[in-house]
Design a protein around this motif. Sequence first.
Motif, PDB file in Angstrom:
ATOM      1  N   TYR A 282       0.840  -1.203   0.000  1.00  0.00           N
ATOM      2  CA  TYR A 282       0.000   0.000   0.000  1.00  0.00           C
ATOM      3  C   TYR A 282       0.875   1.252   0.000  1.00  0.00           C
ATOM      4  CZ  TYR A 282      -3.586   3.342   1.457  1.00  0.00           C
ATOM      5  OH  TYR A 282      -4.432   4.422   1.529  1.00  0.00           O
TER       6      TYR A 282
ATOM      7  N   HIS B 256       2.318   2.034  -3.182  1.00  0.00           N
ATOM      8  CA  HIS B 256       1.270   2.321  -4.158  1.00  0.00           C
ATOM      9  C   HIS B 256       1.255   1.257  -5.255  1.00  0.00           C
ATOM     10  CE1 HIS B 256      -1.832   5.253  -4.718  1.00  0.00           C
ATOM     11  NE2 HIS B 256      -1.562   5.464  -5.989  1.00  0.00           N
ATOM     12  N   LEU B 257       1.401   0.009  -4.840  1.00  0.00           N
ATOM     13  CA  LEU B 257       1.453  -1.094  -5.799  1.00  0.00           C
ATOM     14  C   LEU B 257       0.100  -1.789  -5.989  1.00  0.00           C
ATOM     15  CD1 LEU B 257       4.808  -2.912  -4.956  1.00  0.00           C
ATOM     16  CD2 LEU B 257       4.084  -2.124  -7.218  1.00  0.00           C
ATOM     17  N   MET B 258      -0.831  -1.506  -5.075  1.00  0.00           N
ATOM     18  CA  MET B 258      -2.112  -2.215  -5.168  1.00  0.00           C
ATOM     19  C   MET B 258      -2.942  -1.698  -6.337  1.00  0.00           C
ATOM     20  SD  MET B 258      -3.337  -2.292  -1.218  1.00  0.00           S
ATOM     21  CE  MET B 258      -2.642  -3.474  -0.037  1.00  0.00           C
ATOM     22  N   ASP B 259      -3.753  -2.574  -6.919  1.00  0.00           N
ATOM     23  CA  ASP B 259      -4.711  -2.074  -7.899  1.00  0.00           C
ATOM     24  C   ASP B 259      -5.890  -1.463  -7.134  1.00  0.00           C
ATOM     25  OD1 ASP B 259      -6.564  -4.087  -7.191  1.00  0.00           O
ATOM     26  OD2 ASP B 259      -5.695  -5.459  -8.656  1.00  0.00           O
TER      27      ASP B 259
ATOM     28  N   ARG C 283      -6.827  -1.806  -3.174  1.00  0.00           N
ATOM     29  CA  ARG C 283      -6.621  -0.608  -2.362  1.00  0.00           C
ATOM     30  C   ARG C 283      -7.871  -0.257  -1.577  1.00  0.00           C
ATOM     31  NH1 ARG C 283      -4.748   4.313  -4.917  1.00  0.00           N
ATOM     32  NH2 ARG C 283      -4.190   2.874  -6.569  1.00  0.00           N
TER      33      ARG C 283
END
Lengths: 179, 228
Positions: free
Chosen positions: B17, B20-23, B27
């Motif tokens: 998170y 900022h790697l989550m889709d 997220r």
Amino acid sequence: MTTREDVENMILRVGLGDRAAFSALYDATSAKLFGVCLRILNDRAEAEDALQDAFVRIWQKADSYAVNGYSPMTWLITLTRNLAIDKLRARKGGNVDIDEVHDLKDTGPTPEAAAVAASEKSRLDGCLNELPSDRADAVRGAYIEGYSYDELAARFDVPLNTMRTWLRRSLIKLKDCLS
Amino acid sequence: MTAADDHNDDIALAGEYALHLMDADARRAFEARLDAEPALRALVVEWNEQLAPLADNFTPQTPPPAVKARINAVLFPATPSRTWSLWRVLAGSGLAAVLAVGVLVMLPQDPAPTPFTPSLTAEIAAEDASLIVLASFAPETGVLRIDRQAGAANAGRVLELWLIAEGADAPVSLGVLPDETQTDIALPETLAQAISGGTLAISDEPLGGSPTGVPTGDVLALGAVVSL
């Protein structure tokens, strides 16, 4: 020189709707935040748009800063970085979304703060160096370049699920080392 | 799955998170948990702070001035910051006095039948002299006489007169100026007392005057109130 306390005070005042503080905050931090946008987007026009979006959001969300537990530059950089990455993903036709924010420490620190920042930096570097170098590079790439899992998988030439597993394990090891 | 596994899972999720790697779906799901779990929130903060040294890789670069102007236009469309900062400066300082040194030697030659004996005056002038309004005030009668000597309202706009009393943080409207070049304004006693040492200003406003009670358009002209 603008100290961490200065930036923090400006954010708190912006949270109260103080436009003069907002202007001062922009003057003190926009160069660093523009640097974030430029690095991630690698396009001046898009970076300017991202910086604009970031400051609009800073104005809107500054009132939540006091309770979120972040150091001021970390909060500003995280917010900006996330917006820039969202723009990057939108450009590439990937998934997009926006929200929370937080990150870094760099301002114009006092000598003491600079020493703390330096030791945190060396600690992070030391812990990243304990990872296999390609995994450490993946973490750095995700942070600095805003790479997605898809891009990381392509760059390191491994299947997507393998990259996910790698990175998650790396994060757990990294956290163990940092804590 | 053990508690330790769960914890490691959260560490990895919070790290993803923070990076900022989550889709978008992942997220949203994670943020729903963040709302309910302070410990998880703390973990995200910790991650962001610990990763922060990587931000040293972002080299500062001064953005073009237009960006700040655009941000101000988006956030504060009704009251341009230029106008506001000008009001602030004026209200808080005696700077305005400097602008009005070229006072008036020629006072209105008693155009009205009633005796008019002003003791205070101000030349409200634009920097480029495109608008010059002479104001004189007679404390005994509370009459503020306005004599517009140069300039006029823009088409479809009006000129609104304001008093920034000494030490006040906001201007008070004295009304919209009529089309006639000369007019008398009767000031209520509170304003009559506040005018000495104050600054008069004229702003560009929509027909009918400022809809908000504070200047919304550009400040066109100003002048400090001085003794005759």
